[in-house]
Design a protein around this motif. Structure first.
Motif, PDB file in Angstrom:
ATOM      1  N   LEU A   1      46.298  -8.363  24.439  1.00 29.45           N
ATOM      2  CA  LEU A   1      45.103  -7.685  23.942  1.00 29.45           C
ATOM      3  C   LEU A   1      44.584  -8.420  22.713  1.00 29.45           C
ATOM      4  CD1 LEU A   1      43.225  -5.225  24.257  1.00 29.45           C
ATOM      5  CD2 LEU A   1      44.754  -3.989  22.719  1.00 29.45           C
TER       6      LEU A   1
ATOM      7  N   LYS B   1      38.884  -6.539  24.484  1.00 34.36           N
ATOM      8  CA  LYS B   1      38.989  -5.089  24.317  1.00 34.36           C
ATOM      9  C   LYS B   1      37.734  -4.421  24.871  1.00 34.36           C
ATOM     10  CE  LYS B   1      41.698  -4.853  20.090  1.00 34.36           C
ATOM     11  NZ  LYS B   1      41.712  -4.445  18.674  1.00 34.36           N
TER      12      LYS B   1
ATOM     13  N   ASN C   1      37.029   1.473  24.219  1.00 32.94           N
ATOM     14  CA  ASN C   1      38.122   2.351  23.794  1.00 32.94           C
ATOM     15  C   ASN C   1      39.250   1.584  23.098  1.00 32.94           C
ATOM     16  OD1 ASN C   1      37.052   4.820  24.851  1.00 32.94           O
ATOM     17  ND2 ASN C   1      37.482   3.996  26.882  1.00 32.94           N
ATOM     18  N   ARG C   2      39.024   0.299  22.843  1.00 31.48           N
ATOM     19  CA  ARG C   2      39.970  -0.574  22.154  1.00 31.48           C
ATOM     20  C   ARG C   2      41.258  -0.795  22.950  1.00 31.48           C
ATOM     21  NH1 ARG C   2      38.226  -2.106  17.669  1.00 31.48           N
ATOM     22  NH2 ARG C   2      40.141  -2.465  16.514  1.00 31.48           N
ATOM     23  N   THR C   3      41.119  -0.791  24.276  1.00 31.65           N
ATOM     24  CA  THR C   3      42.234  -1.090  25.174  1.00 31.65           C
ATOM     25  C   THR C   3      41.826  -2.257  26.071  1.00 31.65           C
ATOM     26  OG1 THR C   3      41.481   0.518  26.834  1.00 31.65           O
ATOM     27  CG2 THR C   3      43.033   1.313  25.154  1.00 31.65           C
ATOM     28  N   GLN C   4      42.754  -2.714  26.927  1.00 34.50           N
ATOM     29  CA  GLN C   4      42.470  -3.858  27.796  1.00 34.50           C
ATOM     30  C   GLN C   4      41.220  -3.607  28.641  1.00 34.50           C
ATOM     31  OE1 GLN C   4      43.739  -6.728  27.738  1.00 34.50           O
ATOM     32  NE2 GLN C   4      45.883  -6.625  27.164  1.00 34.50           N
TER      33      GLN C   4
ATOM     34  N   LYS D   1      46.981   3.752  33.441  1.00 26.90           N
ATOM     35  CA  LYS D   1      47.050   4.037  32.008  1.00 26.90           C
ATOM     36  C   LYS D   1      46.310   2.937  31.266  1.00 26.90           C
ATOM     37  CE  LYS D   1      50.489   5.724  29.942  1.00 26.90           C
ATOM     38  NZ  LYS D   1      51.708   5.968  29.212  1.00 26.90           N
ATOM     39  N   PRO D   2      45.849   3.197  30.057  1.00 29.77           N
ATOM     40  CA  PRO D   2      45.222   2.141  29.271  1.00 29.77           C
ATOM     41  C   PRO D   2      46.236   1.080  28.855  1.00 29.77           C
ATOM     42  CG  PRO D   2      44.807   4.318  28.295  1.00 29.77           C
ATOM     43  CD  PRO D   2      45.803   4.503  29.396  1.00 29.77           C
TER      44      PRO D   2
ATOM     45  N   LYS E   1      47.399  -1.201  26.107  1.00 29.31           N
ATOM     46  CA  LYS E   1      47.197  -1.223  24.658  1.00 29.31           C
ATOM     47  C   LYS E   1      47.815  -2.428  23.980  1.00 29.31           C
ATOM     48  CE  LYS E   1      46.782   3.752  24.431  1.00 29.31           C
ATOM     49  NZ  LYS E   1      47.311   5.002  23.914  1.00 29.31           N
ATOM     50  N   GLY E   2      48.389  -3.318  24.730  1.00 32.00           N
ATOM     51  CA  GLY E   2      49.027  -4.499  24.163  1.00 32.00           C
ATOM     52  C   GLY E   2      49.154  -5.568  25.233  1.00 32.00           C
TER      53      GLY E   2
ATOM     54  N   ASP F   1      53.053  -2.898  31.273  1.00 32.10           N
ATOM     55  CA  ASP F   1      53.122  -3.298  29.869  1.00 32.10           C
ATOM     56  C   ASP F   1      54.525  -3.831  29.558  1.00 32.10           C
ATOM     57  OD1 ASP F   1      54.792  -1.070  29.472  1.00 32.10           O
ATOM     58  OD2 ASP F   1      53.260   0.101  28.428  1.00 32.10           O
TER      59      ASP F   1
END
Length: 157
Positions: free
Chosen positions: A44, A49, A52-55, A93-94, A96-97, A133
């Motif tokens: 990420l 991004k 929503n600041r996710t992938q 799921k989002p 996030k990393g 993830d």
């Protein structure tokens, strides 16, 4: 066999600098010498991004885009036509990393493809890819359908 598929290290290097992968932050982390396994990673970054600041979903989907067809082209060689035919992604799921996808081609899958195409018939194998993830939590599922056919001039050889 085309030069690009002659050496896995060269193919990995070229794919990592291919603009659609490079620009999205996608990297081939591992490509086995027999082309039956590939690990693709995506970290990420600010440029991939979403709101929503996710992938970004397009980057997740792009991780899997040419990989199965690339592996099959390397294994089957010039006697076969291999194309991506269709794909579908389900977001679970989002991301996030860092996320990754492990792509495998089993002997059973290869045998099925070779058997189905030995007389020049079209075959549409389907592959499921899990994007997870770093903890192994499922982020997205991708189903890819390929088009595989043995070239007419290669049928009798």
């Amino acid at each position: 066999m085309r030069l690009i598929f002659a050496r896995p290290r060269l193919l990995k290097f070229l794919m990592n600098y291919w603009p659609p992968f490079w620009g999205a932050g996608i990297r081939i982390e591992h490509l086995s010498k027999d082309y039956r396994y590939c690990r693709i990673g995506l970290v990420l970054r600010w440029w991939n991004k979403n709101a929503n600041r996710t992938q970004y979903g397009g980057s997740l989907f792009s991780m899997t885009d040419p990989v199965y067809s690339m592996l099959l082209m390397a294994i089957l060689g010039d006697a076969y036509v291999v194309w991506d035919r269709g794909a579908q992604i389900t977001f679970i799921k989002p991301g996030k990393g860092r996320v990754y996808a492990d792509i495998h081609l089993s002997q059973a899958q290869l045998s099925e493809i070779l058997n189905a195409t030995k007389d020049g018939r079209k075959h549409f194998p389907r592959f499921r890819i899990n994007i997870v993830d770093e903890e192994g939590v499922l982020i997205a599922e991708v189903e890819r359908t390929l088009y595989v056919r043995k070239k007419i001039q290669a049928i009798d050889s």
